[in-house]
Design a protein around this motif. Structure first.
Motif, short mmCIF file in Angstrom:
data_model
loop_
_atom_site.label_atom_id
_atom_site.label_comp_id
_atom_site.label_asym_id
_atom_site.label_seq_id
_atom_site.Cartn_x
_atom_site.Cartn_y
_atom_site.Cartn_z
N LYS A 1 39.51 60.05 -12.06
CA LYS A 1 39.00 59.42 -13.39
C LYS A 1 40.09 59.31 -14.30
N TYR B 1 23.55 59.04 -7.04
CA TYR B 1 24.99 59.37 -6.91
C TYR B 1 24.92 60.97 -7.77
N ASN C 1 24.05 59.91 -11.24
CA ASN C 1 24.29 58.65 -11.70
C ASN C 1 23.01 57.75 -10.82
N ARG D 1 22.92 54.91 -9.46
CA ARG D 1 23.26 53.52 -8.71
C ARG D 1 24.70 53.86 -7.89
N GLY E 1 28.61 54.14 -7.06
CA GLY E 1 29.78 54.55 -7.97
C GLY E 1 30.65 53.35 -7.87
N PRO F 1 34.83 53.33 -8.49
CA PRO F 1 35.12 52.41 -7.17
C PRO F 1 34.70 53.37 -5.96
N GLU F 2 34.21 54.17 -6.05
CA GLU F 2 33.77 54.83 -4.71
C GLU F 2 33.28 53.93 -3.96
N1 GLY Z 1 33.38 56.17 -10.58
C1 GLY Z 1 32.53 56.68 -11.63
C2 GLY Z 1 31.17 56.07 -11.60
O1 GLY Z 1 30.80 55.17 -10.99
O2 GLY Z 1 30.51 56.51 -12.80
#
Ligand code: GLY
Ligand code: AMP
Length: 424
Positions: free
Chosen positions: A214, A269, A285, A287, A289, A291-292
């Protein structure tokens, strides 16, 4: 089938790229998309929060499945609108996406249902919050309740810092109503990992682990960003730890949402921190991620489309998922100044020199086409993503490609994946 993907970032480029490989898919649209996406899908200029516009488009084009990228579309109620109109859509409802949209809701849910997370208190009144800060131990963490484009969380080392952030959030309202309430929580230390799972509200299908980076500079220095890079899988997440996370975090969260009458369908997430006392949730989250997703999808061998369809039809128990045994890495190139103010419209060179394959992709995030040339159009510009037999190979491929790309002021971290290497 016809598929519509909502969004315009690197995550959406990766989703469109993966969906385009499905033999089930005849045509892909993306709203609004970007120049990279435009090479594989038809981009339509509709804003992700223009719900009626998106619904009317999907109806007219007879879209079979809509896949939602960004959280603001979910919170604006896109899923509710599509379901009311009997259109298939992959993503949680507005009520269910509160798990991301309100920190107070998510933290209260976790406490009520015994999901491990940092100890916390909620404040509506700045005076009470200030009183808490005066007597608390430091460091501590202050979080604005609502969405703040990833900028609403402050790790404070001193009471002075904490008081300043409380003023900014609750009095100056720098995040608007998102700052009507704050969460003040215990600081946790450990390594962060992202565990994403597809769910139909009853069954979960966990995806392979990933780790985001991050902070803007190498060594996790500097301010937090949306994410400067990711890799997958994460060696720290052993199979045993993965099962622990599924049993103690993901399954209870889905169950809790059902109990709260907010049944959850889509991707959940879990942003986790692996403390000495085990994994704890930093945030959920609603949705995929970013850039995961770029790193995760690069390793996914299975067709993604049947998985999304089975989730939508409440039949996820029938889904199967296979992974490439190697490792993937996504390195994000950003505009100079990001995450603060940055310039747009800077020409990007070298894109045509990259030989893309299913092992190396340059996902576009903030790019625009100007006079036939691709230029920068956002903070995060490109996500160079590689799949190797192991992490060093993937890193070499990604950084090798980055060496061929340039734009004035381009910045990227040189240490994406380094933490996994220390562990070996
Ligand atoms: N990579 C962090 C996010 O998608 O919130
Ligand atoms: P969040 O949006 O809640 O995930 O927070 C953004 C970032 O702030 C996380 O990725 C962590 O790096 C950091 N953070 C949030 N909460 C905590 C905490 N309780 N302890 C330590 N760091 C935290």
């Amino acid at each position: 089938m016809k598929i519509l993907v909502i969004g315009s970032g690197g995550r959406e480029h990766a989703l469109v790229w993966k969906i385009a490989q499905s033999p089930l898919v005849k045509k892909i649209y993306c709203a609004p998309g970007n120049p990279g996406i435009a090479e594989i899908a038809e981009c339509v200029d509709i804003d992700p929060v223009h719900i009626d516009g998106l619904y009317n488009f999907a109806l007219k084009q007879k879209i079979d499945l809509t896949v939602v990228g960004p959280e603001d579309a979910l919170m604006a109620g896109i899923t509710d609108r599509f379901r009311e109109g009997r259109l298939q859509i992959f993503g949680p409802t507005k009520r269910a996406s509160a798990i991301e949209g309100s920190k107070v809701f998510a933290k209260t849910l976790m406490r009520k249902h015994g999901i491990p997370t940092a100890d916390f208190k909620v404040f509506e009144d700045i005076k009470q919050a200030q009183k808490q800060v005066t007597t608390a131990e430091f460091p501590l963490v202050i979080k604005a309740d609502g969405l703040a484009k990833g900028k609403g969380v402050f790790v404070c080392k001193t009471p002075e810092e904490a008081h300043q952030h409380l003023e900014d959030i609750m009095k100056e309202k720098i995040f608007g109503h998102a700052g009507d309430r704050v969460v003040i929580e215990e600081f946790l230390s450990g390594e962060e990992v992202s565990i994403l799972a597809v769910t139909d509200g009853n069954t979960i299908l966990p995806l392979s682990s990933a780790q985001d980076h991050k902070a803007v500079y190498d060594g996790d220095k500097g301010p937090n960003t949306g994410g400067m890079g990711a890799y997958s899988p994460v060696p720290l997440v052993t199979q045993q730890l993965q099962f622990f996370i599924e049993e103690n975090i993901l399954v209870p969260a889905i169950h809790a949402m059902k109990r709260e009458n907010r049944p959850y369908k889509g991707v959940l997430y879990a942003g986790l921190i692996i403390t000495s006392a085990g994994p704890k949730v930093l945030e959920f989250n609603a949705r995929f991620g970013d850039p995961e997703t770029q790193a995760i999808l690069m390793r996914m061998k299975s067709d993604l489309v049947p998985i999304l369809l089975l989730a939508e039809k409440n039949m996820l128990g029938d889904a199967e998922i296979e992974w490439n045994d190697g490792a993937s890495v996504c390195v994000v190139m950003t505009s100079k100044g990001y995450p603060d103010a940055y310039e747009k419209g800077i020409p990007i060179s070298g894109l045509e020199t990259i030989k893309e394959s299913n092992h190396l992709r340059v996902f576009h995030a903030g790019t625009a086409m100007k006079g036939g040339k691709i230029s920068t159009n956002g903070g995060r510009v490109l996500g160079v993503t590689a799949l190797g037999n192991d992490l060093p190979e993937a890193q070499n491929m990604a950084y090798g490609a980055i060496g061929k790309l340039s734009f004035a002021g381009a910045h990227y971290r040189r240490d994406i994946g380094a933490k996994a290497m220390c562990r070996k």
